[in-house]
Design a protein around this motif. Structure first.
Motif, mmCIF file in Angstrom:
data_model
loop_
_atom_site.group_PDB
_atom_site.id
_atom_site.type_symbol
_atom_site.label_atom_id
_atom_site.label_comp_id
_atom_site.label_asym_id
_atom_site.label_seq_id
_atom_site.Cartn_x
_atom_site.Cartn_y
_atom_site.Cartn_z
ATOM 1 N N GLY A 3 -4.595 11.740 -13.242
ATOM 2 C CA GLY A 3 -5.280 12.326 -13.817
ATOM 3 C C GLY A 3 -6.251 12.684 -13.253
ATOM 4 N N GLU A 50 -8.188 6.734 -15.560
ATOM 5 C CA GLU A 50 -7.172 7.290 -15.710
ATOM 6 C C GLU A 50 -5.696 6.278 -16.180
ATOM 7 N N GLU A 108 -6.724 4.697 -19.453
ATOM 8 C CA GLU A 108 -6.109 5.918 -20.813
ATOM 9 C C GLU A 108 -4.889 6.486 -20.965
ATOM 10 N N GLU A 109 -4.006 5.887 -19.909
ATOM 11 C CA GLU A 109 -2.478 6.102 -20.104
ATOM 12 C C GLU A 109 -1.591 4.807 -19.974
ATOM 13 N N ASP A 113 -2.601 8.865 -24.037
ATOM 14 C CA ASP A 113 -3.517 9.747 -23.540
ATOM 15 C C ASP A 113 -2.167 11.102 -24.191
#
Length: 165
Positions: free
Chosen positions: A69, A84, A87-88, A130
């Motif tokens: 990200g 990131e 989130e992913e 995400d």
């Protein structure tokens, strides 16, 4: 040119073709619009000589990448990679090293400089989130279709260094 108006005065941007490197400039106030790359970060998790990849949704839908990200304004690159990644993937990570840094030219709208970190899992449950619809571990020989050419360079380096099977 990606932009047509000056962010300072709203005047029209033009290209200065007389310079060695042509940059947009404002014909009203003279402001030079430097178009610099954006910084992206990615974290590499390896389990049993297999690398964690995510299947993208949205841009590059259906293709796979190392979870990644963009770095936000005022955000440290290490913190961006941790943010990131959770989130992913749902996993908290500990960054152990900068693995490599490469320029990305695959998107004509936005050049990026990518920083790939080696990392260890700390906690969490692996689940796509995400920008990803699926996550999984892959050996080098079973890599799916990749979204980004630079990920292929990174994965080849990992294979050459015998970090991937």
């Amino acid at each position: 040119m990606r932009y047509h108006f000056c962010p300072k005065c709203g005047g029209r941007l033009s290209l200065n073709e007389k310079k060695e490197i042509s940059r947009p400039y404002c014909i009203s106030c003279g402001f030079v619009f430097y178009q610099n790359p954006v910084v992206g970060v990615a974290a590499i998790i390896i389990r049993d000589k297999k690398v964690l990849l995510g299947k993208r949704k949205g841009s590059y839908e259906g293709q796979w990448c190392i979870p990644c990200g963009y770095v936000e304004w005022d955000e440290d690159v290490y913190e961006a990679a941790r943010r990131e990644f959770i989130e992913e993937t749902g996993l908290k990570i500990e960054i152990t090293a900068v693995y490599t840094v490469l320029s990305n030219f695959h998107n004509p709208e936005q050049q990026t400089v990518g920083i790939w970190f080696l990392a260890n899992e700390i906690e969490g449950e692996l689940a796509a989130g995400d920008d990803l619809e699926e996550v999984g571990f892959f050996s080098y020989e079973e890599l799916p279709v990749l979204a980004f050419p630079t990920d292929r360079v990174v994965l080849k380096k990992l294979k050459d260094e015998q970090l991937l099977s």
